[in-house]
Write an enzyme that holds these catalytic residues in place. Structure first.
Site, short mmCIF file in Angstrom:
data_model
loop_
_atom_site.label_atom_id
_atom_site.label_comp_id
_atom_site.label_asym_id
_atom_site.label_seq_id
_atom_site.Cartn_x
_atom_site.Cartn_y
_atom_site.Cartn_z
N ILE A 1 0.87 -1.19 0.00
CA ILE A 1 0.00 0.00 0.00
C ILE A 1 0.90 1.24 0.00
O ILE A 1 1.78 1.36 0.86
CB ILE A 1 -0.99 -0.01 1.20
CG1 ILE A 1 -1.73 1.31 1.35
CG2 ILE A 1 -0.29 -0.36 2.52
CD1 ILE A 1 -2.86 1.47 0.40
N GLU B 1 -5.67 -1.64 10.32
CA GLU B 1 -4.21 -1.53 10.34
C GLU B 1 -3.70 -1.23 11.76
O GLU B 1 -2.74 -1.83 12.25
CB GLU B 1 -3.90 -0.36 9.39
CG GLU B 1 -2.49 -0.10 9.10
CD GLU B 1 -2.37 0.93 7.95
OE1 GLU B 1 -3.23 0.96 7.04
OE2 GLU B 1 -1.41 1.69 7.99
N GLN C 1 17.53 -3.58 29.59
CA GLN C 1 18.25 -3.18 30.80
C GLN C 1 18.59 -4.39 31.67
O GLN C 1 19.70 -4.53 32.16
CB GLN C 1 17.37 -2.19 31.59
CG GLN C 1 17.99 -1.68 32.88
CD GLN C 1 19.13 -0.69 32.64
OE1 GLN C 1 19.27 -0.15 31.54
NE2 GLN C 1 19.95 -0.50 33.65
N GLY D 1 1.82 3.81 10.69
CA GLY D 1 0.38 3.52 10.78
C GLY D 1 -0.37 4.50 11.67
O GLY D 1 -1.49 4.22 12.09
C1 LIG Z 1 9.42 1.02 8.40
C2 LIG Z 1 8.25 1.79 7.89
C3 LIG Z 1 7.31 1.18 7.08
C4 LIG Z 1 6.23 1.92 6.55
N1 LIG Z 1 5.35 1.31 5.68
C5 LIG Z 1 4.46 2.09 5.00
C6 LIG Z 1 3.66 1.53 3.94
O1 LIG Z 1 3.73 0.34 3.64
N2 LIG Z 1 2.84 2.36 3.26
C7 LIG Z 1 2.71 3.69 3.55
O2 LIG Z 1 1.95 4.38 2.88
N3 LIG Z 1 3.43 4.23 4.58
C8 LIG Z 1 4.31 3.48 5.28
N4 LIG Z 1 5.06 4.02 6.31
C9 LIG Z 1 4.87 5.43 6.64
C10 LIG Z 1 4.31 5.68 8.01
O3 LIG Z 1 2.95 5.34 8.07
C11 LIG Z 1 4.62 7.14 8.33
O4 LIG Z 1 6.01 7.20 8.62
C12 LIG Z 1 3.82 7.68 9.48
O5 LIG Z 1 2.48 7.82 9.09
C13 LIG Z 1 4.33 9.05 9.94
O6 LIG Z 1 4.48 9.91 8.85
P1 LIG Z 1 5.87 10.70 8.63
O7 LIG Z 1 6.98 9.73 8.74
O8 LIG Z 1 5.76 11.48 7.39
O9 LIG Z 1 5.96 11.67 9.85
P2 LIG Z 1 5.33 13.13 9.98
O10 LIG Z 1 3.93 13.14 9.53
O11 LIG Z 1 6.27 14.10 9.33
O12 LIG Z 1 5.38 13.33 11.55
C14 LIG Z 1 6.63 13.35 12.25
C15 LIG Z 1 6.33 13.26 13.73
O13 LIG Z 1 5.63 14.44 14.12
C16 LIG Z 1 4.68 14.12 15.13
N5 LIG Z 1 3.35 14.53 14.63
C17 LIG Z 1 2.81 14.34 13.40
N6 LIG Z 1 1.55 14.83 13.34
C18 LIG Z 1 1.28 15.33 14.58
C19 LIG Z 1 0.15 15.98 15.14
N7 LIG Z 1 -0.98 16.18 14.43
N8 LIG Z 1 0.24 16.37 16.44
C20 LIG Z 1 1.36 16.17 17.16
N9 LIG Z 1 2.47 15.56 16.67
C21 LIG Z 1 2.42 15.14 15.39
C22 LIG Z 1 4.78 12.63 15.39
O14 LIG Z 1 5.64 12.41 16.49
C23 LIG Z 1 5.43 12.10 14.14
O15 LIG Z 1 6.17 10.91 14.36
C24 LIG Z 1 6.09 3.29 6.88
C25 LIG Z 1 7.03 3.89 7.73
C26 LIG Z 1 8.10 3.18 8.22
C27 LIG Z 1 9.11 3.88 9.09
#
Ligand SMILES: Cc1cc2nc3c(=O)[nH]c(=O)nc-3n(C[C@H](O)[C@H](O)[C@H](O)COP(=O)(O)OP(=O)(O)OC[C@H]3O[C@@H](n4cnc5c(N)ncnc54)[C@H](O)[C@@H]3O)c2cc1C
Length: 380
Positions: free
Chosen positions: A125, A245, A339, A366
């Site tokens: 996805i 999910e 730990q 997720g």
């Molecule tokens: C190993 C791995 C596998 C993945 N697999 C998939 C996949 O198969 N398909 C897919 O589509 N995606 C996938 N993802 C993406 C994953 O769902 C996103 O990384 C996640 O949704 C967070 O988005 P971002 O990394 O862009 O962080 P951002 O949206 O940039 O957010 C960064 C951080 O800011 C904070 N934050 C964000 N929004 C808010 C808010 N409203 N209020 C307060 N704090 C907030 C949180 O701490 C967050 O971790 C995967 C990610 C990883 C690391």
């Protein structure tokens, strides 16, 4: 397991998955971690055992079980201690293919679902992009109509199964004139479609045996019949599947936490120190007891939420609680269990070191904890 939530059929499934984990995952996990992937054969075996079509219709080869069965699969796979393997399977079963099962046409389902359930067609996805993750409405990938086709342009980031998937469900904007979330559609894109390429395989801190990729769509032409669930209905599909999910990630985290506690109990009961073993220290016994209590409580919330979902109840609040709670708890458990392993837990050969790394993403992927807590806050 004797629980008011589970039938005999559920218990049999749990036994089957547990046996599969012991015989088919644990002995091979180290090699898969080094290879950076789980062999296709493993998914085909899971397909033969019926693990990949638990909720799907019998007419496609599924077994028409319920959300509680899904939670059993995720929890037991989570106990494997090699979480890159469970996530490979669970993205396929519970995060990617449900888009097809729920929103696909009969023709689309006839074409792909039997192979998906057998483990012959692997799915991914693709929603997240380099510039946006939590804020799904902000995606920039575009799809525009050209005769009987759509042409997709954009990049997707962090896509699990991205290198090896046979089909990818891709979210793209089809209407730029409406609010972000209203102009998104989903498309089925087959591997090998001209204009669709793996940009790069991504190296990660944990989940080393799960393949994660950046995907590139450069004038990628797909027939209009590959649209999934109707034009501009993609956001609805994505949000609908978030529930499943997130519950699955919660269940997996509970399994991971329990496995960490189990192996730490074994370690501290054996490790000699101060004229006895570590278990003799009340501080250690009590901290492991409290972690056990916390995991037991989280597990019951997972089961209860799965039961609500199976019963057709609205449970966004509970699912969001599950994801926030379990994603954080598994990290706390790993920190404390490492730990108690002392220096041995810091060595690469130690399972708890791998589990510690694997757990970190459970509070991010997720739906990050903060995003989940906002969903809870809207409902309390
Ligand atoms: C190993 C791995 C596998 C993945 N697999 C998939 C996949 O198969 N398909 C897919 O589509 N995606 C996938 N993802 C993406 C994953 O769902 C996103 O990384 C996640 O949704 C967070 O988005 P971002 O990394 O862009 O962080 P951002 O949206 O940039 O957010 C960064 C951080 O800011 C904070 N934050 C964000 N929004 C808010 C808010 N409203 N209020 C307060 N704090 C907030 C949180 O701490 C967050 O971790 C995967 C990610 C990883 C690391």
């Amino acid at each position: 397991m004797n629980s008011l939530y589970f039938s005999e059929e559920h218990n049999i499934l749990r036994e089957q998955v547990r046996r599969f984990v012991d015989e088919e995952i644990k002995p091979h996990g180290d090699k898969w971690e080094a290879d950076g992937m789980v062999p296709r054969e493993v998914l085909r075996k899971m397909g033969e055992l019926g693990f990949l079509g638990i909720r799907y219709a019998e007419q496609y080869g599924g077994s028409e079980m319920d959300t509680l069965a899904t939670v059993i699969l995720a929890e037991e796979l989570g106990r494997s201690t090699y979480s890159g393997c469970p996530i490979t399977a669970l993205v396929h079963t519970d995060m990617a293919s449900p888009h097809l099962e729920r929103f696909g046409t009969d023709a689309q389902k006839d074409k792909y679902l039997p192979g998906i359930i057998k483990g012959e067609i692997i799915t991914a996805i693709a929603v997240t992009e380099p510039d946006t993750g939590s804020d799904v409405a902000g995606i920039k990938t575009r799809a525009h109509k050209d005769g009987d086709d759509y042409i997709i342009n954009g990049r997707k980031m962090f896509i699990t199964n991205g290198v090896h998937a046979d089909i990818v469900f891709v979210a793209a904007k089809t209407n730029l004139d409406v609010k972000g979330s209203h102009g998104i559609s989903m498309f089925i894109v087959e591997r090998g479609t001209p204009g669709f390429e793996v940009g790069q395989k991504l190296e990660k801190m944990g989940w080393r045996c799960s393949d994660t990729a950046e995907l590139v769509f450069d004038d990628c032409r797909v027939p209009a019949s590959n649209m999934l669930g109707g034009e501009n209905r993609g956001f609805y599909s994505i949000v609908a599947n978030f529930q499943n999910e997130r519950l699955v990630i919660g269940a997996m985290s509970v399994g991971e936490s329990q496995a960490a506690i189990d192996l730490t109990l074994e370690y501290v009961r054996d490790r000699k120190a101060f004229g006895g073993v570590l278990w003799d220290k009340q501080a250690i016994r009590q901290r492991l007891s409290m972690l056990s209590a916390e995991v037991a409580a989280a597990r019951q919330l997972v089961y209860h939420t799965a039961w609500l979902d199976a019963d057709g109840e609205e449970c966004v609040k509970e699912v969001s609680m599950v994801k926030a709670l379990c994603g954080e708890l598994v990290n706390k458990v790993m920190y404390e269990c490492l730990q108690f392993h002392g220096g041995a837990g810091y060595l690469l050969e130690s399972p708890i070191e791998r589990m510690y790394r694997d757990a970190r993403v459970q509070a991010i992927g997720g739906g990050a904890t903060e995003v989940m807590l906002e969903e809870v806050a809207k409902r309390i």
